[in-house]
Scaffold this active site. Sequence first.
Site: not given
Length: 351
Positions: A12, A130-132, A156-157, A160, A195, A220
């Site tokens: 994406f 990512t901000d996560e 996931y976060s 990252k 998503k 978000r």
Amino acid sequence: MANLLVTGGAGFIGGNFVRYWAERHPGDGLTVLDSLTYAGNPATIAGIAQAELVIGDIRDTALVEKLLRERDIGTIVHFAAESHVDRSIAGPDAFVETNVVGTHSLLKAARAVWLEQGGGRDHWFHHISTDEVFGSLGEGAPPFSEASPYAPNSPYSASKAAADHLVRAYHNTYGLAVTTSNCSNNYGPYQHPEKLIPLFLLNALHGIALPIYGDGMNVRDWLHVEDHCRAIELCLERGIVGETYPIGGGAELPNMAVIDALCDAVDSAFATDPELAERFPDAPAAQGRATAELKSFVADRAGHDRRYAIDSARARTDLGYAPQYDFVAGLTQSVRWYLANEDWWRPLWRD
């Protein structure tokens, strides 16, 4: 002329970046390295003459070294990642393999070709994060910045965050020229239907319930993918080596507001284009009803962060970055794109 390696460039954000860069830098060479998992789609970059797709895994260090060396590549833009939180909860191993081991493989290849064999030739490694990685913000807390402590709450976060630390370590230990950007929630054309925005849009078109986690008030910061691509371009052109740039869209919204705006956009599209009712007869809007009727609430996701927000001050100061899309305009453009490009999303859609 520059030669870039874009990892995950059939996904994406990566695919949008390839399109963005090819349009604005027509003399540059683009090598897209993508393993074409479910989220990678060659159709996303079809027709871009200067982009060559290489099907391969970022964990294949020898392959990456070969591409860097033989194609005289001096810039890596690293998008490749497993990125869906729900999938990371169900199967975290793939996230560790791709996001941690894969990023380390790229860094090793870059160090070998650019520093050890290339004598420190001009190079740049830009890592998209990512901000996560910063965890969850309380109501009224200041937005995340480059100084925010890491506190990831999902596999996931966490994966990252580990990748971010490796990139930083390769700069500080070996002198690799790197930058990192931590972005907020992206939306826009070519986003996989798993998503929120494309999922709810396609559900609405098919008369399927819109499943809202918890109370729908998780917040978000929404960033149009073209604004994100513009920010990455600025990182490559004006970024300071070793720095981190939080990139936000300036649209901090609760999920419920996003869903309501999407429902309104669908209703408006059907009201102005009668042919949509023929194409999507199961949509409430095709029957003169409100899309919002499809909203339903489901149990909240495990470890669901309550709020993210981004302070893009460093990107504004160092790079001259500012988002050009407001959320309503960006959402309207995105809905129109999906309605006009059914041939792209239909093979990915599972109703």
